[in-house]
Design a protein around this motif. Structure first.
Motif, PDB file in Angstrom:
ATOM      1  N   MET A   1       0.766  -1.252  -0.069  1.00 49.52           N
ATOM      2  CA  MET A   1       0.037  -0.009  -0.100  1.00 49.52           C
ATOM      3  C   MET A   1       1.021   1.200  -0.098  1.00 49.52           C
ATOM      4  O   MET A   1       1.701   1.215   0.675  1.00 49.52           O
ATOM      5  CB  MET A   1      -0.818  -0.096   1.174  1.00 49.52           C
ATOM      6  CG  MET A   1      -2.142   1.028   1.150  1.00 49.52           C
ATOM      7  SD  MET A   1      -2.917   1.036   2.971  1.00 49.52           S
ATOM      8  CE  MET A   1      -4.209   1.622   2.543  1.00 49.52           C
ATOM      9  N   ALA A   2       0.473   2.257  -0.684  1.00 44.92           N
ATOM     10  CA  ALA A   2       1.290   3.477  -0.867  1.00 44.92           C
ATOM     11  C   ALA A   2       1.162   4.117   0.560  1.00 44.92           C
ATOM     12  O   ALA A   2       0.546   3.845   1.388  1.00 44.92           O
ATOM     13  CB  ALA A   2       0.490   4.297  -1.823  1.00 44.92           C
ATOM     14  N   LEU A   3       1.990   5.024   0.734  1.00 41.34           N
ATOM     15  CA  LEU A   3       1.944   6.057   2.019  1.00 41.34           C
ATOM     16  C   LEU A   3       0.640   6.541   2.439  1.00 41.34           C
ATOM     17  O   LEU A   3      -0.141   7.208   1.284  1.00 41.34           O
ATOM     18  CB  LEU A   3       3.062   7.212   1.811  1.00 41.34           C
ATOM     19  CG  LEU A   3       3.214   8.068   2.934  1.00 41.34           C
ATOM     20  CD1 LEU A   3       3.867   7.328   4.140  1.00 41.34           C
ATOM     21  CD2 LEU A   3       4.179   9.204   2.619  1.00 41.34           C
ATOM     22  N   SER A   4       0.336   6.199   3.417  1.00 42.51           N
ATOM     23  CA  SER A   4      -1.148   6.735   3.498  1.00 42.51           C
ATOM     24  C   SER A   4      -1.297   7.245   4.990  1.00 42.51           C
ATOM     25  O   SER A   4      -0.936   6.885   6.119  1.00 42.51           O
ATOM     26  CB  SER A   4      -2.317   5.659   3.471  1.00 42.51           C
ATOM     27  OG  SER A   4      -2.158   4.593   4.053  1.00 42.51           O
ATOM     28  N   ILE A   5      -2.556   8.087   5.324  1.00 47.85           N
ATOM     29  CA  ILE A   5      -2.780   8.500   6.725  1.00 47.85           C
ATOM     30  C   ILE A   5      -4.341   8.186   7.112  1.00 47.85           C
ATOM     31  O   ILE A   5      -5.201   8.295   6.300  1.00 47.85           O
ATOM     32  CB  ILE A   5      -2.467   9.919   6.826  1.00 47.85           C
ATOM     33  CG1 ILE A   5      -2.749  10.576   8.331  1.00 47.85           C
ATOM     34  CG2 ILE A   5      -3.278  10.899   5.933  1.00 47.85           C
ATOM     35  CD1 ILE A   5      -2.297  12.100   8.254  1.00 47.85           C
ATOM     36  N   CYS A   6      -4.401   7.951   8.457  1.00 47.91           N
ATOM     37  CA  CYS A   6      -5.691   7.748   8.885  1.00 47.91           C
ATOM     38  C   CYS A   6      -5.826   8.667  10.222  1.00 47.91           C
ATOM     39  O   CYS A   6      -4.938   8.331  11.324  1.00 47.91           O
ATOM     40  CB  CYS A   6      -6.064   6.272   9.214  1.00 47.91           C
ATOM     41  SG  CYS A   6      -7.725   6.206   9.904  1.00 47.91           S
ATOM     42  N   SER A   7      -6.743   9.647  10.362  1.00 49.55           N
ATOM     43  CA  SER A   7      -7.262  10.259  11.656  1.00 49.55           C
ATOM     44  C   SER A   7      -7.908   9.229  12.665  1.00 49.55           C
ATOM     45  O   SER A   7      -8.674   8.706  12.290  1.00 49.55           O
ATOM     46  CB  SER A   7      -7.753  11.585  11.516  1.00 49.55           C
ATOM     47  OG  SER A   7      -8.070  11.916  12.910  1.00 49.55           O
ATOM     48  N   ILE A   8      -7.189   8.945  13.770  1.00 49.49           N
ATOM     49  CA  ILE A   8      -7.879   7.944  14.760  1.00 49.49           C
ATOM     50  C   ILE A   8      -8.778   8.925  15.685  1.00 49.49           C
ATOM     51  O   ILE A   8      -9.872   8.151  16.108  1.00 49.49           O
ATOM     52  CB  ILE A   8      -6.803   7.209  15.529  1.00 49.49           C
ATOM     53  CG1 ILE A   8      -6.232   6.153  14.485  1.00 49.49           C
ATOM     54  CG2 ILE A   8      -7.305   6.596  16.660  1.00 49.49           C
ATOM     55  CD1 ILE A   8      -5.066   5.374  14.985  1.00 49.49           C
ATOM     56  N   ASN A  15      -6.120  13.587  20.623  1.00 50.43           N
ATOM     57  CA  ASN A  15      -5.518  13.422  19.228  1.00 50.43           C
ATOM     58  C   ASN A  15      -4.891  12.107  19.005  1.00 50.43           C
ATOM     59  O   ASN A  15      -3.983  11.941  20.046  1.00 50.43           O
ATOM     60  CB  ASN A  15      -4.776  14.661  18.664  1.00 50.43           C
ATOM     61  CG  ASN A  15      -5.726  15.991  18.937  1.00 50.43           C
ATOM     62  OD1 ASN A  15      -6.255  16.172  17.871  1.00 50.43           O
ATOM     63  ND2 ASN A  15      -5.685  16.666  20.036  1.00 50.43           N
ATOM     64  N   CYS A  16      -4.716  11.538  17.684  1.00 50.92           N
ATOM     65  CA  CYS A  16      -3.724  10.522  17.313  1.00 50.92           C
ATOM     66  C   CYS A  16      -4.163  10.203  16.139  1.00 50.92           C
ATOM     67  O   CYS A  16      -5.296  10.142  15.450  1.00 50.92           O
ATOM     68  CB  CYS A  16      -4.337   9.019  18.235  1.00 50.92           C
ATOM     69  SG  CYS A  16      -3.349   7.970  18.086  1.00 50.92           S
ATOM     70  N   ILE A  17      -2.843   9.655  15.250  1.00 47.11           N
ATOM     71  CA  ILE A  17      -2.952   9.740  13.864  1.00 47.11           C
ATOM     72  C   ILE A  17      -2.045   8.703  13.493  1.00 47.11           C
ATOM     73  O   ILE A  17      -1.021   8.375  14.248  1.00 47.11           O
ATOM     74  CB  ILE A  17      -2.259  11.013  13.358  1.00 47.11           C
ATOM     75  CG1 ILE A  17      -3.208  12.283  13.677  1.00 47.11           C
ATOM     76  CG2 ILE A  17      -2.159  10.974  11.624  1.00 47.11           C
ATOM     77  CD1 ILE A  17      -2.478  13.470  13.426  1.00 47.11           C
ATOM     78  N   VAL A 252     -13.018  15.824   7.151  1.00 50.53           N
ATOM     79  CA  VAL A 252     -13.135  16.514   8.305  1.00 50.53           C
ATOM     80  C   VAL A 252     -12.758  15.561   9.193  1.00 50.53           C
ATOM     81  O   VAL A 252     -13.709  14.543   9.350  1.00 50.53           O
ATOM     82  CB  VAL A 252     -14.345  17.444   8.719  1.00 50.53           C
ATOM     83  CG1 VAL A 252     -14.266  17.976   9.959  1.00 50.53           C
ATOM     84  CG2 VAL A 252     -14.672  18.379   7.634  1.00 50.53           C
ATOM     85  N   ALA A 253     -11.639  15.443  10.076  1.00 48.62           N
ATOM     86  CA  ALA A 253     -11.511  14.705  11.158  1.00 48.62           C
ATOM     87  C   ALA A 253     -12.224  15.062  12.413  1.00 48.62           C
ATOM     88  O   ALA A 253     -12.636  16.018  12.870  1.00 48.62           O
ATOM     89  CB  ALA A 253      -9.838  14.736  11.669  1.00 48.62           C
ATOM     90  N   GLU A 254     -12.874  13.814  13.088  1.00 47.57           N
ATOM     91  CA  GLU A 254     -13.943  14.049  14.059  1.00 47.57           C
ATOM     92  C   GLU A 254     -13.151  13.706  15.289  1.00 47.57           C
ATOM     93  O   GLU A 254     -12.072  12.977  15.358  1.00 47.57           O
ATOM     94  CB  GLU A 254     -15.143  13.160  13.768  1.00 47.57           C
ATOM     95  CG  GLU A 254     -16.024  13.587  12.554  1.00 47.57           C
ATOM     96  CD  GLU A 254     -17.207  12.726  12.569  1.00 47.57           C
ATOM     97  OE1 GLU A 254     -17.729  12.609  13.266  1.00 47.57           O
ATOM     98  OE2 GLU A 254     -17.363  12.409  11.167  1.00 47.57           O
TER      99      GLU A 254
END
Ligand SMILES: [Zn+2]
Ligand SMILES: [Zn+2]
Length: 266
Positions: A1-8, A15-17, A252-254
């Protein structure tokens, strides 16, 4: 998988990513309860034991409250900017800090397969954002900053995904009966938090100049903002600049909900 981000999790309550490359998984901040983090990672098919490193932005509780519990259960090293180290040290037992924390100064470094570029941010305690990169792919995270300095804009300019603070609407904040004047002044100051309008201006400039494909509006105040207001402020800024926002994927990160993975390249 390519570089990716997920806001947790994203917001003033925690806050946690997660940033994931081909063979490397990093967290940015652990400001959430451990049980919540473990469940969120499992829903993304990631075991917490797989985390290769935790990057801390700064000492505030909404970024570090879950860190002691995480360190007790999981082995990943914790990376802290040298100016922020004294504050983060207060959150951990001395032995834990000495054993687990890697203190870095300015300049890039690698965690397994991913490059990390710290970005010093104007906040009321020493604070860094991060660009994480893998060859041509780059993801940047900048939250907890009172203003957007040009040098920060420059350092995130070639990111495929930008997670950026859209903290508050200044009118809602000024009118708030819940916040004491001293807290309002702190948030509105040049070392507080980024307003919707300042965030929108930064996104417009980056989109017009670079290769930004996806943006995540983050760290929204639960009291002095709401997702539709952050989004409409961004849309209005695009319109004023004569740009079509349809070319940009906006999330929008919740506070307590994951965004799902967003990739640095399509
Ligand atoms: Zn924060
Ligand atoms: Zn903060």
């Amino acid at each position: 998988m390519a570089l990716s981000i997920c806001s947790i999790a994203s917001g003033s309550r925690g806050n946690c990513i997660l940033v994931k490359g081909a063979d490397t998984a990093l967290l940015i901040d652990v400001g959430v309860p451990l049980e919540y983090l473990v469940k969120a990672l499992e829903s993304l098919n990631i075991s917490p034991a797989q985390i290769d490193g935790v990057l801390i932005t700064h000492e505030h509780g909404d970024h570090t409250n879950g860190l002691p519990a995480f360190c007790r259960r999981f082995p990943a090293p914790v990376y802290v900017y040298e100016q922020a180290a004294a504050g983060v040290k207060k959150r951990l037992r001395k032995e834990t800090f000495d054993f687990r924390c890697v203190v870095f100064s300015d300049g890039d470094f690698f965690i397994k397969g991913l490059g990390v570029s710290p970005i010093v941010l104007p906040h009321d305690v020493p604070c860094t954002g991060y660009s994480i990169w893998d060859r041509e792919e780059k993801i940047s995270v900048v939250t907890d900053l009172g203003t957007m300095p040009t040098r920060v804009l420059q350092s995130v300019a070639d990111s495929g995904v930008l997670m950026i603070e859209s903290n508050h609407d200044p009118d809602l904040l000024r009118a708030s009966s819940k916040y004491p004047p001293v807290l309002k002044r702190r948030i509105l100051s040049s070392h507080g938090h980024l307003s919707n309008a300042d965030c929108a201006e930064a996104v417009v400039r980056l989109y017009a100049a670079g290769r930004l494909k996806r943006v995540i509006l983050a760290h929204l105040s639960l009291e002095n903002n709401y997702p539709d207001l952050a989004l409409s402020t961004l849309r209005a800024a695009f319109q004023r600049a004569g740009l079509r926002i349809e070319g940009l994927e906006v999330s929008v990160a919740e506070q307590y909900k994951t965004t799902g993975f967003l990739a640095a390249t399509s």
